[in-house]
Design an enzyme around this catalytic site. Structure first.
Site, PDB file in Angstrom:
ATOM      1  CG  LEU A   1      -1.993  -1.003   1.415  1.00 16.58           C
ATOM      2  CD1 LEU A   1      -2.585  -0.901   2.815  1.00 16.58           C
ATOM      3  CD2 LEU A   1      -3.085  -0.802   0.364  1.00 16.58           C
ATOM      4  CG  HIS A   2       2.578   3.129  -3.180  1.00 18.74           C
ATOM      5  ND1 HIS A   2       2.157   1.999  -3.848  1.00 18.74           N
ATOM      6  CD2 HIS A   2       2.768   4.087  -4.124  1.00 18.74           C
ATOM      7  CE1 HIS A   2       2.101   2.262  -5.140  1.00 18.74           C
ATOM      8  NE2 HIS A   2       2.448   3.515  -5.336  1.00 18.74           N
ATOM      9  NE  ARG A   3      -1.731   3.479  -7.312  1.00 18.86           N
ATOM     10  CZ  ARG A   3      -1.143   4.143  -8.312  1.00 18.86           C
ATOM     11  NH1 ARG A   3      -1.188   5.471  -8.322  1.00 18.86           N
ATOM     12  NH2 ARG A   3      -0.513   3.501  -9.262  1.00 18.86           N
TER      13      ARG A   3
END
Length: 366
Positions: free
Chosen positions: A199-201
């Site tokens: 997860l990074h957005r």
């Protein structure tokens, strides 16, 4: 034939590597420029050796900043580099700020641009990457698409057919090359079955309520299937800032590509918001649940193993249950995702450039 490659982040080195290898085979002169948009500690000498590509000839050291500042800084610094090098074609990759910045500089200087991974569209203009894709594709001379939907998007936007070249997926070229190495690099101490998470957005990690909901779902999933979570620095900071307890999850530091590829290939399911991982899981035939409501890679949904669930945690749990019940999408590998996209790009440039160069030579001597 002199080709200058512009990259700004680790994934784009992996897209450039197969193209550079193929161009080297036909004797092209090449220059590799790293804008320095993203610094990645995992980009060691071993990283370049594994990709069989040289370290960058030029590192512009742009660093981070706002979209405007970073794009402007790349443009200012790249202009002097490209004027000094005077390549026949500049190849840009993907959809980062460095991509559109270099393309804009070249278009003003009348230096031809090729866009590798052209035509991808999420149809969500709130995403900075979508703006970068749209602008780059309008000013590029050679548009190298990974799949049929890319061709159709470009034609719909008025791009002439003769500029569009469907070549396949260069990222899959690197995956095919490195998968045998990855299979020998599997991490020790992992559970036999696990869900791999990335997860990074910003839409998923910058809002405390959204991130808490997603992580709560992962904690529930962890009761039935171990969750292995290499945590992006941005995400880790948000978890600390929001005071979320995720100690029950199998948390890892970010891992190099080879090790991450091994993690993907061994996963029961991958839960992600990354575009590239949607493609890789489709090739590996590993079920993928994407925590986004749209994707610029729809072929991974229509043909591959990918399912979009947005931020709907109930839908996430439903799709996971399907997978654990043996009802996952089987998926198929899209056409031309065969490890030879880089060779096709090199062949197209070799065929197109000599005739153009000879015309220029005739004009200069007339």
């Amino acid at each position: 034939m002199h080709i200058l490659h512009v990259v700004g982040a680790r994934p784009n080195f992996m897209k450039a590597a197969p193209v550079m290898r193929a161009l080297r085979e036909i004797g092209a002169k090449q220059t590799l420029v790293h804008t320095g948009q993203h610094y990645d500690a995992n980009m060691s000498d071993v990283f370049f050796q594994q990709l069989a590509m040289p370290a960058p000839d030029v590192n512009m050291g742009v660093g981070s900043g706002s979209h405007a500042k970073q794009t402007a800084e790349v443009m200012v610094r790249f202009e002097s580099v490209v004027l000094e090098q005077r390549p026949d074609v500049v190849l840009v990759y993907g959809d980062v700020n460095s991509t559109v910045a270099a393309a804009l500089v070249c278009s003003k200087l009348l230096i031809r641009v090729g866009h590798v991974e052209a035509g991808l569209r999420s149809f969500d203009r709130t995403m900075p990457e979508e703006i970068n894709r749209l602008v780059t594709d309008q000013i590029a001379d050679f548009l190298f698409t990974p799949s049929e939907d890319g061709d159709m998007n470009l034609l719909h936007e008025g791009v002439p057919q003769e500029r569009i070249h469907r070549v396949g997926n260069v990222m899959i070229d690197s995956l095919v090359r490195l998968l045998p190495v990855a299979m020998e690099s599997k991490m020790k101490g992992l559970p036999d079955k696990y869900a791999l998470v990335t997860l990074h957005r910003p839409a998923n990690v910058d809002d405390s309520h959204v991130l808490k909901r997603i992580l709560q779902s992962l904690l529930e999933i962890n009761k039935d299937l171990d969750v292995v979570f290499p945590v992006h620095p941005r995400t880790r900071q948000r978890i600390v800032d929001f005071g979320i307890d995720v100690r029950k999850l199998h948390l890892l530091e970010p891992v190099p590509y080879i090790e991450f590829l091994a993690l993907q290939s061994g996963a029961t399911v991958v839960i992600t918001d990354s575009g590239g991982i949607q493609e890789e899981t489709t090739y590996l035939k590993v079920p993928c649940i994407t925590v986004r409501s749209n994707t610029e890679r729809p072929i991974t949904v229509t043909m591959g193993t990918n399912v979009l669930v947005g931020q709907d945690t109930e839908k996430l749990r439903t799709e996971l249950s399907r997978i654990l019940d043996g009802k996952a999408k089987s998926g198929a590998i899209p056409p031309l995702w065969d490890g030879h996209a880089g060779e096709r790009i090199a062949g197209i440039l070799q065929n197109l450039l000599p005739s153009h160069e000879s015309q220029e030579s005739k004009l200069s001597t007339s």
